[in-house]
Design a protein around this motif. Structure first.
Motif, PDB file in Angstrom:
ATOM      1  N   GLU A   1       0.859  -1.186   0.000  1.00 35.77           N
ATOM      2  CA  GLU A   1       0.000   0.000   0.000  1.00 35.77           C
ATOM      3  C   GLU A   1       0.892   1.231   0.000  1.00 35.77           C
ATOM      4  N   CYS A   2       0.664   2.114  -0.950  1.00 45.64           N
ATOM      5  CA  CYS A   2       1.487   3.318  -1.098  1.00 45.64           C
ATOM      6  C   CYS A   2       1.434   4.167   0.173  1.00 45.64           C
ATOM      7  N   PRO A   3       2.590   4.694   0.617  1.00 44.29           N
ATOM      8  CA  PRO A   3       2.606   5.483   1.853  1.00 44.29           C
ATOM      9  C   PRO A   3       1.953   6.852   1.707  1.00 44.29           C
ATOM     10  N   LEU A   4       1.692   7.294   0.478  1.00 47.06           N
ATOM     11  CA  LEU A   4       1.176   8.658   0.311  1.00 47.06           C
ATOM     12  C   LEU A   4      -0.353   8.682   0.247  1.00 47.06           C
ATOM     13  N   HIS A   5      -0.923   8.007  -0.748  1.00 51.75           N
ATOM     14  CA  HIS A   5      -2.374   8.089  -0.944  1.00 51.75           C
ATOM     15  C   HIS A   5      -3.052   6.723  -0.913  1.00 51.75           C
ATOM     16  N   SER A   6      -2.301   5.700  -0.451  1.00 51.69           N
ATOM     17  CA  SER A   6      -2.904   4.396  -0.148  1.00 51.69           C
ATOM     18  C   SER A   6      -3.405   3.575  -1.331  1.00 51.69           C
TER      19      SER A   6
END
Lengths: 123, 414
Positions: A67-72
């Protein structure tokens, strides 16, 4: 590009984390994230999220997804397939294998294509 | 239009992320009927960046599209860049500007909202921010040296003020609440985030304007005076209002659908007409017990409500989602919150802070029984993702580990 590069021994990347292989090391044009899942598998994707500038290696790794740390946005580590918004583009995969006690990354070799080829060879 | 029989022709009204999420979900679920997307602005784009990267000029209009044109063609989704002017439920049609009627057996209203205007004399002079054209106009106003008064220091106002100083403008940020955002991120982080404005040279004023006076041509470089009740004024070349939105319920109301501070929908996204659904900022959910929920205006809520409506239009069970999540970017930091930090709705709850050098990095709201209700954090994405899982899985976390800056977030969920 089919030559593998040695990115270390399996225990150098803690389970549930990832290591970024920079272009200087891989000779590939983009940073590549090599993921070590909690089930002990290795996968590799382009490190930069397909949505915005964020390092997927710094994301939340669980099961076979990151899961991307910025916008999920989430991506399937096996196929690179995007699993939820805001990203709509899948991530590029790279073949990784553990051989001779080393993690070997094949930059630019599509992981799914590689898997298909090896399945055919086994038949 | 009639809800009897399966959906074959779906018309989606709106071009935001709720509409996009719905059409994407319809195809993912295998719906192979016709989908028409009525998006007056053309290809749907992502709006959060309009007060962040797009406003700063680090992203362009192509980059912020939710998907390229080919994505729609590949999914046989017809994109019609026109405005719907009426629903004709009895005739099973949506009427377009110009009179053309599109047949539909299900309609999704994802019409979003319109920015709330400053309700004071002269308030119509203020910029508002909702679409690309608004962001373009605002960027022109945020010129180096320009004085910008931003009314409303919530998410959008704070982001606009942050962008203003990056672009070289002088910003004044005005809000009656000090600090803003306490319900969203908790008091400790709200104070820290609000203090960052002053640290970046933004003047903050606690108050609400009572009028905006325009000086057309009278004093060059001083286009407006923002006036307060005590007689004080702030001179500004541009005024921006970031004080929320009003749901766009016009089509729904004209069609006789129930609306009250939003188009009322049930758990499946259906409005009071079972063939018409609503999603995104415009919809307001009525729970099974009859209570009306607060409309959520966050990006993720729009995505989820689009997915709920897609399932609803296909007669499928609504998907379930975990704790709600939001983010904001200002002054180079990434702020996130998951669940709720609003102590007013959690009697007996207590807040645990994760501090580094006396500065709060994350806040956790713990229920009296020890369960986690919410978490907010600055630049701690893994902590927020751990918190979300802790909430969704009903884990009772160790408060000391939550507060410990050296604790590995990946281990918090175990």
């Amino acid at each position: 590009m089919s030559e593998g590069i040695d990115v270390g021994s399996p225990d150098e990347i803690e389970e549930g984390t990832a290591r970024v292989i920079e272009p200087e090391e891989s000779g590939f044009d983009e940073p590549i994230a090599v993921f070590h899942t909690e089930t002990g598998c290795f996968f590799a994707l382009d490190d930069t999220c397909t949505h915005e500038e964020a390092s997927l290696a710094e994301g939340w790794i669980e099961g076979d997804a990151v899961e991307c740390p910025l916008h999920s946005s989430s991506f399937d580590l096996r196929t690179g397939r995007v699993l939820c918004l805001p990203a709509t583009q899948s991530a590029r995969t790279h073949k990784v294998e553990v051989t001779g006690g080393r993690v070997v990354l094949y930059p630019g070799v599509d992981a799914e294509d590689a898997a298909r080829v090896s399945e055919q060879a086994a038949e | 239009m009639s809800a009897s029989g399966p959906a074959r022709q779906i018309v989606v009204v709106g071009g935001g992320v709720a509409a996009f999420s719905a059409i994407s979900e319809l195809r993912s679920r295998g719906f192979d009927g016709a989908i028409t997307l009525l998006s007056p602005e053309g290809l749907p784009y992502d709006r959060p960046t309009l007060s962040k990267g797009y406003l700063l000029g680090t992203e362009d209009a192509t980059k912020i599209r939710l998907a390229p044109e080919a994505w729609y063609a590949e999914r046989s989704i017809e994109l019609v860049p026109e405005r719907a002017v009426a629903l004709r439920p009895a005739e099973g049609a949506v009427e377009l500007d110009g009179g053309r009627r599109l047949p539909a057996d299900r309609v999704l209203l994802a019409t979003g909202g319109v920015p709330r205007c400053l309700g004071v004399p002269g308030g119509e002079a203020a910029h508002t921010l909702r679409d690309l054209a608004d962001s373009d106009a605002l960027r022109r106003a945020l010129a180096p040296g320009a004085r910008v008064a931003v009314v409303g220091a919530g998410l959008i106002g704070a982001e606009v003020a942050s962008a203003a100083v990056v672009l070289g403008a002088e910003a004044t940020l005005i809000d009656p609440v000090d600090p803003p955002l306490v319900p969203a991120v908790g008091e400790a982080l709200a104070r820290r985030l609000h203090a960052m404005h002053a640290e970046r040279g933004i003047r903050t004023i606690v108050g609400a304007p009572v009028g905006i006076e325009a000086h057309d041509g009278a004093a060059p470089g001083s286009a407006y005076s923002v006036r307060f009740a005590d007689g004080s004024t702030v001179a500004a070349d541009a005024v921006v209002a970031g004080i929320g939105i009003l749901p766009d319920t016009a089509l729904a109301e004209a069609a006789g659908l129930e609306a009250e501070g939003g188009v009322i929908v049930d758990d499946t996204g259906a409005t009071s007409n079972p063939a018409v659904f609503a999603a995104g900022d415009t919809c307001r959910r009525r729970a099974g017990d009859g209570t009306l929920a607060r409309r959520s205006e966050h990006w993720e809520a729009a995505v989820h409500s689009g997915q709920v409506a897609a399932a609803g239009m296909l007669g499928a069970e609504p998907p379930q989602f975990g704790a709600p999540w939001l983010w904001s970017d200002r002054h180079g930091v990434h702020v996130e919150a998951v669940g709720t930090l609003d102590e007013r709705h959690a009697p007996g709850a207590r807040t645990v802070l994760r501090m580094v050098d006396g500065v709060p990095q994350a806040a956790f709201l713990l229920a009296a029984d020890g369960h986690l209700l919410g978490c907010s954090a600055v630049d701690l994405p893994l902590v927020v993702r751990a918190a979300r899982r802790i909430i969704d899985r009903g884990i009772v976390p160790d408060p000391d580990a939550l507060a410990d800056p050296s604790a590995d977030p990946r281990k918090l969920t175990r």
